[in-house]
Design an enzyme around this catalytic site. Structure first.
Site, short mmCIF file in Angstrom:
data_model
loop_
_atom_site.label_atom_id
_atom_site.label_comp_id
_atom_site.label_asym_id
_atom_site.label_seq_id
_atom_site.Cartn_x
_atom_site.Cartn_y
_atom_site.Cartn_z
N GLU A 179 21.75 -4.60 -64.33
CA GLU A 179 21.61 -6.03 -64.63
C GLU A 179 22.35 -6.47 -65.88
O GLU A 179 22.71 -7.64 -66.01
CB GLU A 179 20.13 -6.40 -64.75
CG GLU A 179 19.39 -5.79 -65.91
CD GLU A 179 17.98 -6.33 -66.02
OE1 GLU A 179 17.45 -6.29 -67.14
OE2 GLU A 179 17.42 -6.79 -65.02
N ASP A 206 15.60 -5.40 -58.98
CA ASP A 206 14.21 -5.12 -59.33
C ASP A 206 13.44 -4.47 -58.19
O ASP A 206 12.46 -3.76 -58.44
CB ASP A 206 13.49 -6.42 -59.75
CG ASP A 206 14.01 -6.97 -61.07
OD1 ASP A 206 14.48 -6.16 -61.89
OD2 ASP A 206 13.96 -8.19 -61.26
N ASP A 263 -8.47 -27.75 -20.86
CA ASP A 263 -8.81 -28.16 -22.22
C ASP A 263 -10.13 -27.56 -22.68
O ASP A 263 -10.32 -27.27 -23.87
CB ASP A 263 -8.87 -29.69 -22.30
CG ASP A 263 -7.49 -30.33 -22.17
OD1 ASP A 263 -6.50 -29.58 -22.17
OD2 ASP A 263 -7.42 -31.57 -22.08
N GLU A 304 -13.63 -35.01 -29.60
CA GLU A 304 -14.56 -36.10 -29.89
C GLU A 304 -15.96 -35.61 -30.18
O GLU A 304 -16.34 -34.48 -29.83
CB GLU A 304 -14.61 -37.10 -28.71
CG GLU A 304 -15.41 -36.63 -27.51
CD GLU A 304 -14.65 -35.83 -26.50
OE1 GLU A 304 -15.13 -34.72 -26.17
OE2 GLU A 304 -13.58 -36.26 -26.04
N SER A 329 -11.85 -42.74 -20.76
CA SER A 329 -12.72 -43.14 -19.65
C SER A 329 -13.68 -44.26 -20.06
O SER A 329 -14.08 -45.07 -19.22
CB SER A 329 -13.54 -41.94 -19.18
OG SER A 329 -12.70 -40.91 -18.73
#
Length: 611
Positions: free
Chosen positions: A73, A238, A401, A470, A515
């Site tokens: 480095e 590193d 669902d 819901e 609905s």
């Protein structure tokens, strides 16, 4: 590397470790040790003590009777050996040097990792050495590292590894307890201010930050850390030795999205890293860090897993799940099967599978074509897992669902759902049976995106629940109306009598809400829908409120009890004058989508199918 090369590089590394440690201890108390010298080749400050350490490394490599490259480095890239040293561009030198001047090894070295710690006597600083064989005209990459050494000068611990030969700490194979849950894990490293990071930290048991990437990274090999991350981007210098050391100990190292590290051994390279002691913990970390990342592709992850959940009241989806399981195992994907499904598959009479499939032919030719020639395995219990214990990257649901909603209710964490429609309508599902093969191929290629759906949180009687579609409040006794008070952010917005009331999310706007006369709302809209069911009041209509609102609904009439139904899955009794609170849930639901079909077009298609 052959055994002779390994021994040569080990001796050189031990010598460098010894000489650098002597130099550090000799100079670290000097006033000059912390003096700024220059900006190093990697763009960071070089202190005098760094220079002392690097000089020892250069001296040893220069004295070898063969040539090597050094990537460090402070000094950058050098070619050393045979009592010579010069700065080079390694790629150019690989292309241009003749056989007599070829280097044999590349040493990637951080002579002093944790410089500030060394100067302040904070107990974590040391040297990192990674070694790779030189390839003709090609710069090696991280995966080409063959040996790694890290010495913690303060504790005296020496970590070392040879590729495919395991890791040793102080000469012995490390052993540690395997932690697989975030709640028990210790995390070390360097974070950022992203939302997902804050959410992750709430689940982690302990957090540590010491100031030496190489040493802290190596802690994974001993189990001192269960997780190590550097989301700033670690320098390749590193991590090159530490990566080999921890991988040889059995740990998993990837980038933030779960992909393997394929970086060049370049002084300027940086990469965000995530390391974990085991696969199970790693999958959890990667998912947590990418919850808000819409482009996250879990199939890029190493060792991904998929869970299978199925409706069980008919034979067709159970058989189809057997085909899907075969397909996933064939391409090497780890699977988990919901325990009731695994039992159902095991209980099928293997001798009559062909007859079952033939019976399907008259009812569903498309499914018959998918199942034709299906061979079931002898034992599915080996994959059996409780749904509440699923920790997979994706879940396949087979059903409608209702199957999806039940799956979400049982899960303990947010796992993206790939829903195959084997129900009636399936507004939430993504794939029809006839399109399964095409969509599985897209999924495996990573050609998909994650769609987020919000939930509503329900608070009643000091208990919390969540719903994707819901909440329905309905009379306990048929033909008896309830009296409601509806408050939004503290204001009474409506008083009315009705058979019931629906509070829906946009996802639920195509279900019971539709609905009952409610509007259809795009799931991208941040809203809740309040729909009275058969209200006894002229002029009252469904209304839409912000999902940032605090909604409170109270039953006003004495002696009138009601039932609270959550996503059609959970029923709770409500007493008169009870107040139920509704707010947006912090826990979203994610669906895997392979088609970019617009929401309203999808609704239109589904409603057309219902005719």
């Amino acid at each position: 590397m052959n055994d002779n090369e390994i021994e040569i590089c080990r001796e050189i590394s031990y010598k460098m470790i010894e000489q650098v440690e002597i130099a550090i201890k000799k100079h670290q108390n000097e006033n000059e040790a912390g003096k700024f010298i220059k900006i190093g080749a990697d763009g960071t400050d070089t202190k005098k003590i760094d220079e002392y350490a690097e000089k020892e490394v250069i001296s040893i490599l220069k004295s070898n009777d063969f040539l090597s490259y050094l990537i460090s480095e402070e000094i950058g890239e050098m070619k050393l050996g045979k009592n010579s040293s010069k700065s080079v561009n390694i790629i150019e030198d690989l292309k241009n040097c003749d056989d007599s001047h070829k280097a044999e090894f590349i040493f990637v070295i951080d002579p002093l990792d944790g410089t500030s710690n060394a100067l302040k006597k904070i107990p974590a600083y040391g040297i990192s050495i990674a070694i790779a064989k030189v390839k003709d005209e090609k710069l090696p990459r991280l995966e080409d590292i063959q040996m790694g050494f890290i010495k913690d000068f303060y504790s005296g611990d020496l970590y070392e590894a040879v590729k495919n030969k395991g890791t040793k700490v102080n000469g012995e194979k490390p052993n540690h307890q395997e932690i697989t849950t975030l709640e028990k894990a210790t995390l070390g490293g360097y974070l950022n201010l992203e939302k997902d990071v804050f959410n992750l930290l709430k689940k982690i048991r302990r957090i540590r930050l010491i100031g030496s990437v190489a040493i802290e990274f190596s802690y994974l090999s001993q189990g001192k850390y269960d997780i190590f991350v550097d989301l700033r981007g670690s320098r390749i210098l590193d991590i090159s030795a530490a990566k080999l050391i921890v991988e040889e100990s059995g740990a998993i190292i990837t980038d933030k999205e779960g992909r393997g590290l394929r970086n060049d051994l370049n002084i300027y390279e940086k990469v965000a890293i995530v390391g974990s002691t085991n696969k199970s913990l790693h999958r959890k970390i990667i998912k947590e860090l990418n919850i808000s990342n819409k482009n996250f592709n879990s199939l890029h992850c190493q060792d991904i897993s998929i869970g299978i959940v199925c409706r069980l009241n008919t034979t067709e989806p159970i058989l189809f799940s057997g085909k899907i399981i075969n397909d996933l195992i064939k391409v090497g994907i780890e699977i988990k099967i919901e325990e009731k499904l695994s039992n159902a598959l095991n209980n099928l009479n293997k001798n009559s599978i062909d007859d079952m499939i033939e019976e399907i032919h008259s009812r569903n030719k498309i499914l018959y074509n998918q199942l034709k020639g299906l061979e079931l395995k002898d034992d599915y219990l080996q994959y059996s897992t409780k749904l509440s214990e699923f920790d997979t990257d994706i879940i396949f649901t087979l059903g409608g669902d209702g199957t999806i909603l039940n799956t979400i209710k049982e899960l303990s964490s947010a796992i993206p759902i790939f829903a195959i429609n084997m129900g009636t309508v399936g507004f939430l599902t993504e794939v029809e049976v006839e399109d399964y093969n095409e969509n599985l191929e897209k999924l495996l290629k990573g050609e998909y995106y994650r769609e987020k759906r919000s939930q509503v949180k329900v608070s009643h009687d000091r208990k919390l629940f969540s719903a994707l579609n819901e909440i329905v409040i309905m009379t306990e006794k048929p033909a008896k109306m309830l009296e409601f008070e509806v408050k939004v952010d503290g204001d009474i917005v409506e008083l009315f009598r009705a058979d019931g009331l629906i509070l829906a999310t946009p996802s639920g706007s195509t279900a019971y809400s539709m609905s009952a006369g409610g509007p259809i709302v795009d799931p991208k809209v941040g809203a809740f829908l309040i729909i009275p069911i058969c209200p006894y009041k002229l002029g009252i209509r469904p209304f839409v409120v912000s999902d940032k609102s605090d909604i409170r609904i109270k039953l006003l009439k004495k002696g009138k009890k009601a039932v609270l139904v959550i996503d059609g899955q959970t029923n709770l009794e409500i007493n008169d004058f009870d107040e139920i609170q509704f707010t947006k849930s912090e826990r979203d639901v994610y669906f895997i989508r392979t088609e970019r079909k617009e929401f309203y077009q999808k609704v239109k298609d589904k409603l057309t199918e219902m005719k």
